[in-house]
Write a protein that holds these residues in place. Structure first.
Motif, PDB file in Angstrom:
ATOM      1  N   ALA A  58       0.833  -1.196   0.000  1.00  0.00           N
ATOM      2  CA  ALA A  58       0.000   0.000   0.000  1.00  0.00           C
ATOM      3  C   ALA A  58       0.866   1.243   0.000  1.00  0.00           C
ATOM      4  O   ALA A  58       1.789   1.377   0.794  1.00  0.00           O
ATOM      5  N   VAL A  59       0.591   2.186  -0.914  1.00  0.00           N
ATOM      6  CA  VAL A  59       1.353   3.417  -0.958  1.00  0.00           C
ATOM      7  C   VAL A  59       0.499   4.610  -0.568  1.00  0.00           C
ATOM      8  O   VAL A  59       0.987   5.723  -0.539  1.00  0.00           O
ATOM      9  N   GLY A  60      -0.754   4.378  -0.263  1.00  0.00           N
ATOM     10  CA  GLY A  60      -1.565   5.499   0.154  1.00  0.00           C
ATOM     11  C   GLY A  60      -3.032   5.164   0.274  1.00  0.00           C
ATOM     12  O   GLY A  60      -3.498   4.146  -0.210  1.00  0.00           O
ATOM     13  N   THR A  61      -3.769   6.038   0.963  1.00  0.00           N
ATOM     14  CA  THR A  61      -5.216   5.908   1.090  1.00  0.00           C
ATOM     15  C   THR A  61      -5.835   7.277   0.878  1.00  0.00           C
ATOM     16  O   THR A  61      -5.377   8.264   1.450  1.00  0.00           O
ATOM     17  N   ASN A  62      -6.836   7.344   0.034  1.00  0.00           N
ATOM     18  CA  ASN A  62      -7.610   8.566  -0.162  1.00  0.00           C
ATOM     19  C   ASN A  62      -9.011   8.351   0.389  1.00  0.00           C
ATOM     20  O   ASN A  62      -9.663   7.351   0.068  1.00  0.00           O
ATOM     21  N   SER A  63      -9.455   9.286   1.205  1.00  0.00           N
ATOM     22  CA  SER A  63     -10.815   9.242   1.736  1.00  0.00           C
ATOM     23  C   SER A  63     -11.697  10.207   0.955  1.00  0.00           C
ATOM     24  O   SER A  63     -11.227  11.197   0.401  1.00  0.00           O
ATOM     25  N   GLY A  64     -12.977   9.890   0.935  1.00  0.00           N
ATOM     26  CA  GLY A  64     -13.928  10.765   0.280  1.00  0.00           C
ATOM     27  C   GLY A  64     -13.851  10.734  -1.225  1.00  0.00           C
ATOM     28  O   GLY A  64     -14.156  11.730  -1.892  1.00  0.00           O
ATOM     29  N   VAL A  65     -13.457   9.583  -1.796  1.00  0.00           N
ATOM     30  CA  VAL A  65     -13.358   9.471  -3.247  1.00  0.00           C
ATOM     31  C   VAL A  65     -14.753   9.375  -3.861  1.00  0.00           C
ATOM     32  O   VAL A  65     -15.729   9.034  -3.184  1.00  0.00           O
ATOM     33  N   THR A  66     -14.825   9.640  -5.138  1.00  0.00           N
ATOM     34  CA  THR A  66     -16.069   9.492  -5.884  1.00  0.00           C
ATOM     35  C   THR A  66     -16.067   8.137  -6.571  1.00  0.00           C
ATOM     36  O   THR A  66     -15.088   7.784  -7.246  1.00  0.00           O
ATOM     37  N   VAL A  67     -17.144   7.382  -6.419  1.00  0.00           N
ATOM     38  CA  VAL A  67     -17.236   6.046  -7.004  1.00  0.00           C
ATOM     39  C   VAL A  67     -18.089   6.108  -8.256  1.00  0.00           C
ATOM     40  O   VAL A  67     -19.250   6.522  -8.215  1.00  0.00           O
ATOM     41  N   SER A  68     -17.499   5.703  -9.365  1.00  0.00           N
ATOM     42  CA  SER A  68     -18.208   5.690 -10.647  1.00  0.00           C
ATOM     43  C   SER A  68     -18.789   4.308 -10.907  1.00  0.00           C
ATOM     44  O   SER A  68     -18.292   3.296 -10.412  1.00  0.00           O
TER      45      SER A  68
ATOM     46  N   PHE B 114     -10.269   4.714  -0.381  1.00  0.00           N
ATOM     47  CA  PHE B 114      -9.596   3.993  -1.465  1.00  0.00           C
ATOM     48  C   PHE B 114      -8.143   3.762  -1.070  1.00  0.00           C
ATOM     49  O   PHE B 114      -7.363   4.706  -0.935  1.00  0.00           O
ATOM     50  N   THR B 115      -7.787   2.499  -0.862  1.00  0.00           N
ATOM     51  CA  THR B 115      -6.404   2.132  -0.555  1.00  0.00           C
ATOM     52  C   THR B 115      -5.765   1.614  -1.829  1.00  0.00           C
ATOM     53  O   THR B 115      -6.182   0.589  -2.354  1.00  0.00           O
ATOM     54  N   TYR B 116      -4.793   2.354  -2.321  1.00  0.00           N
ATOM     55  CA  TYR B 116      -4.187   1.954  -3.599  1.00  0.00           C
ATOM     56  C   TYR B 116      -2.839   1.291  -3.346  1.00  0.00           C
ATOM     57  O   TYR B 116      -2.031   1.727  -2.546  1.00  0.00           O
ATOM     58  N   TYR B 117      -2.636   0.194  -4.064  1.00  0.00           N
ATOM     59  CA  TYR B 117      -1.482  -0.679  -3.850  1.00  0.00           C
ATOM     60  C   TYR B 117      -0.438  -0.533  -4.943  1.00  0.00           C
ATOM     61  O   TYR B 117       0.620  -1.124  -4.875  1.00  0.00           O
ATOM     62  N   SER B 118      -0.766   0.195  -5.971  1.00  0.00           N
ATOM     63  CA  SER B 118       0.225   0.521  -6.986  1.00  0.00           C
ATOM     64  C   SER B 118      -0.132   1.889  -7.522  1.00  0.00           C
ATOM     65  O   SER B 118      -1.288   2.319  -7.479  1.00  0.00           O
ATOM     66  N   PHE B 119       0.862   2.596  -7.986  1.00  0.00           N
ATOM     67  CA  PHE B 119       0.642   3.997  -8.316  1.00  0.00           C
ATOM     68  C   PHE B 119       1.508   4.351  -9.510  1.00  0.00           C
ATOM     69  O   PHE B 119       2.680   3.968  -9.573  1.00  0.00           O
TER      70      PHE B 119
END
Length: 405
Positions: free
Chosen positions: A30-40, A109-114
């Protein structure tokens, strides 16, 4: 204005990376987490690259990038394995677009690659992220231009590492991942079984292909029974040497398992490899009894015979006649068999029931045997002779025997 913004890109990227941290192209921790993302609800196209005949999916439509926050798009895993993404940006973008691949919990959203891309620099093979068939993951798209919104086109594909897949004799390769794991630092090599049921009796030749490698392909192959009992040694495969072809004797309609291990992949090839096999017809003569010995004719062509992989010591019997005292030569060719020095053929000669001589022939070699029986060295007296060819338990494949003179 567009040109001016692109000149500032390097500075902007440094600012962004300072805020969110950096990541390796193929890192999956994991390289980061964004809160409050918009889900399409717009999905990302995905395919399983299960064999070499399958191409990547088409790119998605232009997907809007969130302004400083991700807009995330679902992608459902079609196989268990490593997921990768390709991305490209339209020329209308004013800024770099950032892509994350990961999981969603609520609006976190926890992203594991960037990774990132510009119109001039599309990216392929990003991710190397472990996924499970049937589960939904998310591709997040983020930019830094509000008007107009930056966009990206994305596609996803999976290199599977599912065990016990059916492998058929064909020209195309079945595709698998060489690695499992969460990041480059702790990737583990896969050890995968493939189920095979030959449609003819003969010599099975197994081939590996390491994608992205300029040094050829290598790995280890082991044959098992349908109950996964050992039927061969662990044989090294190396595409650069004919001596390292992997061959087994197999029987029509019998189910086996091929186990592939120690296969190295490359990041440029998405850590994937291909495996395939072919079978060349050969005859298992089942000459296990002296009473059923096959007659060898002097100066005739060699007799090819197959030992199938059954996990047992096995014997073939032959007989030939010497009509008068003379030099007598028999050859046995095991050059197409594979095995270590622990595996061998034992060649034993008899005059009637009397043992004349015995020798060992190792796989990959051939032998020329001159019989001495009687009072003259190098010659055999008239009579009927027998040859017993015995294999060790983990050896199989085709050999040839010939009554030369």
């Amino acid at each position: 204005m567009k040109k001016y913004l692109r000149i500032l890109l390097p500075l902007m990227i440094l600012v962004v990376f300072a805020a969110i941290g950096t990541s390796s192209t193929f890192a999956s921790t994991a390289v980061g987490t964004n809160s409050g993302v918009t889900v399409s609800t717009t999905t990302v196209p995905v395919k399983t690259l299960s064999d070499s005949a399958i191409s990547k999916p088409a790119y998605s439509q232009n997907l809007n990038a969130g302004y400083t926050q991700f807009i995330v798009y679902p992608v459902k895993a079609t196989a268990t394995g490593k997921m990768y993404i390709d991305l490209k940006a339209p020329d209308t973008n004013l800024d770099t677009v950032y892509i994350g691949l990961g999981k969603l919990s609520g609006t976190d959203f926890t992203y594991y690659s960037f990774s990132s891309c510009t119109p001039e620099s599309p990216k392929t093979g990003e991710g190397c992220f472990d996924v499970v068939k049937g589960k939904t993951y998310y591709v997040g798209v983020k930019g830094y231009s509000r008007t107009p919104l930056d966009q990206a086109q994305v596609r996803a594909y999976i290199v599977p590492y599912t065990n016990n897949r059916v492998l058929k004799a064909q020209s195309k390769y079945l595709i698998s991942s060489t690695v499992k794991g969460t990041s480059n630092s702790d990737y583990t090599k896969t050890a995968l079984y493939y189920k095979v049921t030959p449609t003819k009796t003969g010599v099975m030749t197994v081939t590996l292909k390491s994608y992205g490698s300029s040094y050829g392909s290598s790995g280890s192959i082991t044959l098992y029974s349908s109950g996964k009992k050992l039927r061969s040694e662990k044989l090294t495969y190396d595409s650069s040497s004919k001596a390292y072809k992997v061959r087994f004797g197999v029987k029509k309609g019998v189910t086996y398992y091929i186990k592939a291990t120690d296969v190295y992949g490359t990041s440029s090839g998405c850590y994937k490899y291909g495996i395939k096999y072919s079978v060349a017809a050969a005859t298992d003569r089942s000459l296990s009894k002296k009473s059923s010995a096959k007659t060898l004719v002097r100066k005739a062509t060699s007799t090819p015979t197959l030992f199938t992989a059954n996990g047992k010591t096995e014997t073939d019997w032959y007989k030939f006649k010497v009509t008068s005292k003379r030099k007598t030569v028999v050859t046995v060719d095991a050059s197409e068999m594979r095995g270590s020095s622990d595996q061998k053929l034992t060649i034993t000669f008899y005059k009637g029931s009397t043992k004349v001589d015995s020798t060992v022939l190792y796989p990959g070699n051939s032998g020329k045997f001159t019989l001495t029986y009687g009072t003259t060295y190098g010659k055999a007296n008239a009579g009927t002779y027998y040859v017993k060819v015995t294999k060790t338990a983990k050896l199989s494949g085709k050999y040839r025997i010939k009554y030369v003179i």
